[in-house]
Every structure is written in structure tokens, then in C-alpha cells.
Motif scaffolding. Structure first.
Motif, PDB file in Angstrom:
ATOM      1  N   PHE A  60       3.234 -10.432  -3.463  1.00 39.70           N
ATOM      2  CA  PHE A  60       2.864  -9.162  -2.849  1.00 39.70           C
ATOM      3  C   PHE A  60       1.625  -8.585  -3.525  1.00 39.70           C
ATOM      4  O   PHE A  60       1.319  -8.926  -4.678  1.00 39.70           O
ATOM      5  N   PRO A  61       0.921  -7.667  -2.845  1.00 43.45           N
ATOM      6  CA  PRO A  61      -0.101  -6.881  -3.537  1.00 43.45           C
ATOM      7  C   PRO A  61       0.535  -6.073  -4.664  1.00 43.45           C
ATOM      8  O   PRO A  61       1.729  -5.747  -4.618  1.00 43.45           O
ATOM      9  N   ASP A  62      -0.250  -5.754  -5.668  1.00 44.92           N
ATOM     10  CA  ASP A  62       0.262  -5.046  -6.840  1.00 44.92           C
ATOM     11  C   ASP A  62       0.934  -3.720  -6.478  1.00 44.92           C
ATOM     12  O   ASP A  62       1.874  -3.288  -7.148  1.00 44.92           O
ATOM     13  N   SER A  63       0.485  -3.071  -5.394  1.00 45.98           N
ATOM     14  CA  SER A  63       1.052  -1.779  -5.012  1.00 45.98           C
ATOM     15  C   SER A  63       2.504  -1.876  -4.580  1.00 45.98           C
ATOM     16  O   SER A  63       3.198  -0.856  -4.481  1.00 45.98           O
ATOM     17  N   ALA A  64       3.004  -3.100  -4.329  1.00 46.65           N
ATOM     18  CA  ALA A  64       4.412  -3.272  -3.945  1.00 46.65           C
ATOM     19  C   ALA A  64       5.367  -2.917  -5.080  1.00 46.65           C
ATOM     20  O   ALA A  64       6.577  -2.792  -4.859  1.00 46.65           O
ATOM     21  N   THR A  72      -7.381  -3.763   1.205  1.00 45.57           N
ATOM     22  CA  THR A  72      -6.711  -2.995   2.257  1.00 45.57           C
ATOM     23  C   THR A  72      -7.750  -2.280   3.105  1.00 45.57           C
ATOM     24  O   THR A  72      -8.622  -1.576   2.586  1.00 45.57           O
ATOM     25  N   HIS A  73      -7.662  -2.481   4.408  1.00 43.14           N
ATOM     26  CA  HIS A  73      -8.531  -1.814   5.377  1.00 43.14           C
ATOM     27  C   HIS A  73      -7.688  -0.946   6.301  1.00 43.14           C
ATOM     28  O   HIS A  73      -6.528  -1.265   6.564  1.00 43.14           O
ATOM     29  N   ALA A  99      -3.904   0.619  12.050  1.00 48.65           N
ATOM     30  CA  ALA A  99      -3.084  -0.192  11.141  1.00 48.65           C
ATOM     31  C   ALA A  99      -3.728  -0.260   9.774  1.00 48.65           C
ATOM     32  O   ALA A  99      -4.952  -0.195   9.638  1.00 48.65           O
ATOM     33  N   LEU A 100      -2.887  -0.399   8.748  1.00 50.80           N
ATOM     34  CA  LEU A 100      -3.350  -0.794   7.423  1.00 50.80           C
ATOM     35  C   LEU A 100      -3.233  -2.310   7.363  1.00 50.80           C
ATOM     36  O   LEU A 100      -2.136  -2.860   7.494  1.00 50.80           O
ATOM     37  N   MET A 101      -4.367  -2.990   7.178  1.00 48.59           N
ATOM     38  CA  MET A 101      -4.403  -4.444   7.217  1.00 48.59           C
ATOM     39  C   MET A 101      -4.988  -4.971   5.921  1.00 48.59           C
ATOM     40  O   MET A 101      -5.764  -4.278   5.246  1.00 48.59           O
ATOM     41  N   HIS A 102      -4.617  -6.199   5.587  1.00 48.14           N
ATOM     42  CA  HIS A 102      -4.898  -6.718   4.261  1.00 48.14           C
ATOM     43  C   HIS A 102      -5.624  -8.063   4.346  1.00 48.14           C
ATOM     44  O   HIS A 102      -5.045  -9.060   4.787  1.00 48.14           O
ATOM     45  N   ALA A 103      -6.894  -8.052   3.953  1.00 43.23           N
ATOM     46  CA  ALA A 103      -7.645  -9.310   3.857  1.00 43.23           C
ATOM     47  C   ALA A 103      -7.283  -9.956   2.518  1.00 43.23           C
ATOM     48  O   ALA A 103      -7.133  -9.257   1.513  1.00 43.23           O
ATOM     49  N   PRO A 104      -7.087 -11.284   2.461  1.00 40.46           N
ATOM     50  CA  PRO A 104      -7.429 -12.276   3.485  1.00 40.46           C
ATOM     51  C   PRO A 104      -6.289 -12.633   4.435  1.00 40.46           C
ATOM     52  O   PRO A 104      -6.432 -13.578   5.209  1.00 40.46           O
ATOM     53  N   PHE A 105      -5.182 -11.897   4.434  1.00 38.78           N
ATOM     54  CA  PHE A 105      -4.028 -12.291   5.236  1.00 38.78           C
ATOM     55  C   PHE A 105      -4.172 -11.896   6.702  1.00 38.78           C
ATOM     56  O   PHE A 105      -3.700 -12.598   7.586  1.00 38.78           O
ATOM     57  N   SER A 112       0.824  -1.224   0.000  1.00 37.53           N
ATOM     58  CA  SER A 112       0.000   0.000   0.000  1.00 37.53           C
ATOM     59  C   SER A 112       0.854   1.269   0.000  1.00 37.53           C
ATOM     60  O   SER A 112       0.519   2.256   0.654  1.00 37.53           O
ATOM     61  N   HIS A 113       1.948   1.249  -0.746  1.00 32.36           N
ATOM     62  CA  HIS A 113       2.913   2.348  -0.706  1.00 32.36           C
ATOM     63  C   HIS A 113       2.283   3.680  -1.133  1.00 32.36           C
ATOM     64  O   HIS A 113       2.377   4.687  -0.414  1.00 32.36           O
TER      65      HIS A 113
END
Length: 287
Positions: free
Chosen positions: A239-243, A264-265, A152-158, A110-111
Motif C-alpha cells: 500500500f501507499p505509506d498513507s495506508a 496521488t492525483h 476520483a483520487l487516482m494513484h500513478a503508476p497503478f 490517501s486517508h
């Protein structure tokens, strides 16, 4: 009896995690006999057996399993209360009191979103200092529970959002990050099965709640280590695409066609009454 002292919980959790009175006493910095007496007294006060003691060692009873789970949560809550109270009052800061919020983020994810959030919030008239705390794959949950982080920035489903309030901010696909010279780096797209069993390029392994999943890939401690190992042709990571924002010239990102989308939440403790945190959440939902 309907109350427990923090000291009693610390003693019991140490014994329950170590399953050995000697190691627990050493961890607590005390002698073993008073620790044993304290646990026996706790059992008498509760009216239940917490531990099974025999020649093979120590094990938890059903009641002990419950107290271990609840005790950890209670100790985390106590620690969190102290940390958040100090931050709200500006303690722990050099150069005088200054209010701040600690934002936990997964390193490398989420950069662009993070940049936008920090810039937008800094422009708010009542903004407080934001300390960004990079973390491992699933560390954000623990940081919120024990007060190391306020949000926090958290990432479902992780990440699990259970017990937190949250707002959804964005959804994106996932990529495989490979060494630029690897044969698979020339592909336009890959599947999860394509990268799950590459003989010369095992998947990187992040710690999850203190343990590493099984596999031949290297154990990853931070993003810099991972980036270097990928560049050296020693591992591959998902990684998520934003990486893509932090990739080196020695890396190549290839889309994964069958990886689940990452949502991303922004998440925070459900009981929070922080006005500064409420302002940050409002800013995030307007992005």
C-alpha cells in the motif's frame, strides 16, 4: 450512415462480449432470432462484417473489434450523461433535491489527504454534498468513464490518467502490510523481492478491470476482508505509506526500499463543465 442507436450498440456489445447469440439474448432479456436479425441489419447498414460465424462459434472481425471498443465507450458516455445530469439536478436524493458530487477513492489510500480535502471543501460557501465511494485498486477509471463518479483520487503508476484532466496532490513511498507476528515484521525495511515469494504469506490479489492476476494469494474484494486476512496471517499487501492510518494492532507496516513512489492525483472527465467540481478541484490544489 453515420448514426447508431443506443439499442443497436447494446445488442452488439452483448454479442461481442459473449461471443454466443444465445447467452447474449439471455443477458439482454430477449429471444435469440430478433437479436440475430438486429445484428445482421446493423452489418448491412454499416456495410461491413462485424462477426465471423462458423461451426466453431462466433468471433469478431477487425471491424467488430473497433465497434466493440468504440461502442463500450459510447454506452459509458451515454450512461455517464444520465447519471451526472441527475446528480447535478439533485435527483435520486431522498428528502428533496440536493446537488452532490461523487468522489471515488481507493479503499484505504490517501486517508489523511481525503480528510483534509473534505473538511476544507465543506468550509467553502458554495460547497455541495460529497459522497465518498470506496473502490478497488483500479476501479476509479471505470467509475469516471461511466458516470458512477464525478471525480476520483487516482494513484500513478497503478491508475491510468489517459482521457482525464488531473492535478497532482502528493507523492509518497510504499509499505508492506504484514501480520504483526510474522518474522519479516521485525525488519526495518524490505524489498519487493523479499515479499514476492513468501511460502507462508502469499501476496493479496486485487481485481483489475474485472480479472484477478495469477498467483496463490487470496482474491480480495474489499479492504475489511484484506485487513482480516492479514491479521490472521494469511496474506501480505502493498500500500501507499498513507495506508498506515487504517492499520489494526495485528498489522505491521514495513517500508519498501525499491517500490516506485506513488503519486496521488485528483482526476475528472476532461469535458466536465460542473461549477461544483471546479470548486472541489480548486480546494484540492490549495491543500
Amino acid at each position: 450512415m453515420d448514426t447508431l442507436e443506443t439499442r443497436e450498440l447494446r445488442y452488439f456489445v452483448a454479442v461481442a462480449e459473449e461471443l454466443h447469440f444465445g447467452r447474449a439474448a439471455e443477458r439482454l432479456g430477449m429471444a435469440q432470432p430478433p437479436l440475430s436479425r438486429a445484428i445482421q441489419q446493423l452489418e448491412r447498414r454499416l456495410g461491413v462484417s462485424l462477426l465471423e460465424r462458423n461451426r466453431r462459434g462466433v468471433s469478431l472481425t477487425d471491424a467488430g473489434e473497433v465497434l466493440l471498443h468504440e461502442g463500450r465507450a459510447a454506452l459509458d458516455a451515454t450512461t455517464a450523461a444520465v447519471r451526472r445530469t441527475q446528480r447535478a439536478g439533485g435527483a435520486e436524493m431522498s428528502g428533496g433535491p440536493r446537488k452532490r458530487l461523487v468522489l471515488a477513492v481507493k479503499a484505504g489510500a490517501s486517508h489523511e489527504l481525503l480528510h483534509k480535502l473534505l473538511d476544507a471543501y465543506a468550509a467553502e460557501p458554495d460547497a455541495v454534498d460529497i459522497e465518498v465511494l470506496p473502490s478497488g485498486t483500479c476501479d476509479q477509471e471505470g467509475m469516471l468513464r461511466d458516470g458512477r463518479a464525478d471525480v476520483a483520487l487516482m494513484h500513478a503508476p497503478f491508475n491510468s490518467l489517459a482521457g482525464f484532466d488531473s492535478e497532482e496532490l502528493m507523492t509518497e513511498g510504499q509499505i508492506a502490510v504484514l501480520p504483526a507476528g510474522h518474522r519479516l515484521a521485525a525488519q526495518r525495511a524490505l524489498s519487493l523481492s523479499d515479499i514476492s515469494d513468501i511460502p507462508d504469506l502469499p501476496l493479496a490479489r486485487w481485481s483489475r478491470r474485472g480479472t484477478y492476476p495469477p498467483g496463490p494469494g487470496p482474491e480480495i474484494h474489499d479492504q475489511t476482508q484484506l485487513a482480516q486476512l492479514i491479521a490472521l496471517g494469511r496474506t501480505v499487501a502493498v500500500f501507499p505509506d498513507s495506508a498506515r492510518a487504517w492499520l489494526w494492532a495485528e498489522h505491521t507496516a514495513v517500508p519498501l526500499t525499491d517500490a516506485p513512489p506513488v503519486v496521488t492525483h485528483i482526476a475528472w472527465p476532461a469535458h466536465s463543465r460542473s461549477l461544483a467540481l471546479a470548486g472541489l478541484i480548486r480546494t484540492a490544489t490549495r491543500l
